[in-house]
Design a protein around this motif. Structure first.
Motif, PDB file in Angstrom:
ATOM      1  N   SER A  28       0.840  -1.200   0.000  1.00  0.00           N
ATOM      2  CA  SER A  28       0.000   0.000   0.000  1.00  0.00           C
ATOM      3  C   SER A  28       0.873   1.247   0.000  1.00  0.00           C
ATOM      4  CB  SER A  28      -0.907   0.014   1.228  1.00  0.00           C
ATOM      5  OG  SER A  28      -1.777  -1.064   1.204  1.00  0.00           O
ATOM      6  N   LEU A  29       1.318   1.607  -1.177  1.00  0.00           N
ATOM      7  CA  LEU A  29       2.163   2.802  -1.306  1.00  0.00           C
ATOM      8  C   LEU A  29       1.416   3.865  -2.106  1.00  0.00           C
ATOM      9  CD1 LEU A  29       5.630   1.093  -1.886  1.00  0.00           C
ATOM     10  CD2 LEU A  29       4.732   2.103   0.221  1.00  0.00           C
ATOM     11  N   GLY A  30       2.104   4.900  -2.499  1.00  0.00           N
ATOM     12  CA  GLY A  30       1.486   6.044  -3.145  1.00  0.00           C
ATOM     13  C   GLY A  30       0.736   5.738  -4.418  1.00  0.00           C
ATOM     14  N   GLN A  31       1.235   4.840  -5.223  1.00  0.00           N
ATOM     15  CA  GLN A  31       0.578   4.547  -6.501  1.00  0.00           C
ATOM     16  C   GLN A  31      -0.811   3.941  -6.283  1.00  0.00           C
ATOM     17  OE1 GLN A  31       2.994   2.387  -9.252  1.00  0.00           O
ATOM     18  NE2 GLN A  31       1.430   2.365 -10.823  1.00  0.00           N
ATOM     19  N   LEU A  32      -0.919   2.957  -5.404  1.00  0.00           N
ATOM     20  CA  LEU A  32      -2.211   2.328  -5.128  1.00  0.00           C
ATOM     21  C   LEU A  32      -3.155   3.295  -4.424  1.00  0.00           C
ATOM     22  CD1 LEU A  32      -4.110  -0.092  -5.098  1.00  0.00           C
ATOM     23  CD2 LEU A  32      -2.959  -0.870  -3.019  1.00  0.00           C
ATOM     24  N   ALA A  33      -2.683   3.974  -3.409  1.00  0.00           N
ATOM     25  CA  ALA A  33      -3.532   4.911  -2.675  1.00  0.00           C
ATOM     26  C   ALA A  33      -4.014   6.037  -3.575  1.00  0.00           C
ATOM     27  CB  ALA A  33      -2.774   5.474  -1.473  1.00  0.00           C
ATOM     28  N   LYS A  38      -8.250   8.627  -6.760  1.00  0.00           N
ATOM     29  CA  LYS A  38      -8.640   9.183  -8.070  1.00  0.00           C
ATOM     30  C   LYS A  38     -10.018   8.691  -8.491  1.00  0.00           C
ATOM     31  CE  LYS A  38      -7.023   9.567 -12.811  1.00  0.00           C
ATOM     32  NZ  LYS A  38      -5.970   9.179 -13.758  1.00  0.00           N
ATOM     33  N   GLU A  39     -10.351   7.462  -8.095  1.00  0.00           N
ATOM     34  CA  GLU A  39     -11.646   6.888  -8.439  1.00  0.00           C
ATOM     35  C   GLU A  39     -12.739   7.219  -7.429  1.00  0.00           C
ATOM     36  OE1 GLU A  39     -12.346   5.519 -11.353  1.00  0.00           O
ATOM     37  OE2 GLU A  39     -10.260   5.969 -11.880  1.00  0.00           O
ATOM     38  N   GLY A  40     -12.410   8.052  -6.426  1.00  0.00           N
ATOM     39  CA  GLY A  40     -13.416   8.516  -5.481  1.00  0.00           C
ATOM     40  C   GLY A  40     -13.433   7.789  -4.156  1.00  0.00           C
ATOM     41  N   GLY A  41     -12.510   6.871  -3.931  1.00  0.00           N
ATOM     42  CA  GLY A  41     -12.446   6.150  -2.660  1.00  0.00           C
ATOM     43  C   GLY A  41     -11.422   6.766  -1.727  1.00  0.00           C
ATOM     44  N   VAL A  42     -11.098   6.050  -0.681  1.00  0.00           N
ATOM     45  CA  VAL A  42     -10.102   6.490   0.292  1.00  0.00           C
ATOM     46  C   VAL A  42      -8.907   5.546   0.195  1.00  0.00           C
ATOM     47  CG1 VAL A  42      -9.587   6.846   2.736  1.00  0.00           C
ATOM     48  CG2 VAL A  42     -11.869   7.370   1.857  1.00  0.00           C
ATOM     49  N   GLU A  72       6.042   9.084  -0.838  1.00  0.00           N
ATOM     50  CA  GLU A  72       4.839   8.330  -1.216  1.00  0.00           C
ATOM     51  C   GLU A  72       3.573   9.195  -1.136  1.00  0.00           C
ATOM     52  OE1 GLU A  72       4.829   5.410  -2.701  1.00  0.00           O
ATOM     53  OE2 GLU A  72       7.000   5.265  -2.482  1.00  0.00           O
ATOM     54  N   LEU A  73       3.512  10.116  -0.172  1.00  0.00           N
ATOM     55  CA  LEU A  73       2.397  11.049  -0.100  1.00  0.00           C
ATOM     56  C   LEU A  73       2.364  11.939  -1.333  1.00  0.00           C
ATOM     57  CD1 LEU A  73       2.475  12.026   3.662  1.00  0.00           C
ATOM     58  CD2 LEU A  73       0.584  10.908   2.460  1.00  0.00           C
ATOM     59  N   LYS A  74       3.519  12.407  -1.773  1.00  0.00           N
ATOM     60  CA  LYS A  74       3.572  13.244  -2.978  1.00  0.00           C
ATOM     61  C   LYS A  74       3.109  12.459  -4.200  1.00  0.00           C
ATOM     62  CE  LYS A  74       7.200  16.416  -1.510  1.00  0.00           C
ATOM     63  NZ  LYS A  74       8.579  16.853  -1.688  1.00  0.00           N
ATOM     64  N   LYS A  75       3.527  11.199  -4.312  1.00  0.00           N
ATOM     65  CA  LYS A  75       3.094  10.359  -5.430  1.00  0.00           C
ATOM     66  C   LYS A  75       1.567  10.196  -5.430  1.00  0.00           C
ATOM     67  CE  LYS A  75       7.188   7.422  -5.526  1.00  0.00           C
ATOM     68  NZ  LYS A  75       7.673   6.049  -5.246  1.00  0.00           N
ATOM     69  N   ALA A  76       1.010   9.895  -4.262  1.00  0.00           N
ATOM     70  CA  ALA A  76      -0.425   9.689  -4.165  1.00  0.00           C
ATOM     71  C   ALA A  76      -1.192  10.954  -4.534  1.00  0.00           C
ATOM     72  CB  ALA A  76      -0.805   9.245  -2.752  1.00  0.00           C
ATOM     73  N   ARG A  77      -0.743  12.078  -4.041  1.00  0.00           N
ATOM     74  CA  ARG A  77      -1.429  13.346  -4.346  1.00  0.00           C
ATOM     75  C   ARG A  77      -1.346  13.684  -5.820  1.00  0.00           C
ATOM     76  NH1 ARG A  77       1.042  15.624   1.008  1.00  0.00           N
ATOM     77  NH2 ARG A  77      -0.721  15.341   2.401  1.00  0.00           N
ATOM     78  N   ALA A  78      -0.224  13.403  -6.449  1.00  0.00           N
ATOM     79  CA  ALA A  78      -0.071  13.687  -7.886  1.00  0.00           C
ATOM     80  C   ALA A  78      -1.030  12.832  -8.714  1.00  0.00           C
ATOM     81  CB  ALA A  78       1.370  13.434  -8.317  1.00  0.00           C
ATOM     82  N   ILE A  79      -1.232  11.600  -8.311  1.00  0.00           N
ATOM     83  CA  ILE A  79      -2.137  10.698  -9.042  1.00  0.00           C
ATOM     84  C   ILE A  79      -3.602  11.063  -8.788  1.00  0.00           C
ATOM     85  CG2 ILE A  79      -2.958   8.311  -9.202  1.00  0.00           C
ATOM     86  CD1 ILE A  79      -0.009   7.485  -8.524  1.00  0.00           C
ATOM     87  N   ALA A  80      -3.926  11.335  -7.519  1.00  0.00           N
ATOM     88  CA  ALA A  80      -5.320  11.609  -7.140  1.00  0.00           C
ATOM     89  C   ALA A  80      -5.781  12.933  -7.723  1.00  0.00           C
ATOM     90  CB  ALA A  80      -5.467  11.615  -5.630  1.00  0.00           C
TER      91      ALA A  80
END
Length: 80
Positions: A28-33, A38-42, A72-80
């Protein structure tokens, strides 16, 4: 998703009431989160030894983990 109400957490509304739980070291890293968000979940980033890929992890795990969390937070935010 018809029939399921929005999930409300404080002043945040989650479009899809889906929470992807933390799955430990390296899953469970940034890409999955980010993709889940991005799809509206958490999306959840597991921080259990998150810095294991950092070059200095075995010398200074705390610093490696802190750097990896930020990354990893930066990755997740960039994707979301």
């Amino acid at each position: 998703m018809k029939g399921l109400p929005e999930l409300v957490i404080g002043d945040l509304k989650v479009k899809r009431p889906v929470i992807q739980g933390g799955m430990g070291v390296g899953v469970s890293l940034g890409q999955l989160a980010g993709a889940v968000a991005k799809e509206g979940g958490v999306g959840i980033i597991s921080t259990a030894q998150i810095g294991f890929r950092e070059p200095d992890f075995y010398r200074n795990a705390q610093e490696a983990n802190l750097r990896a969390m930020e990354s990893e937070l930066k990755k997740a935010r960039a994707i979301a």
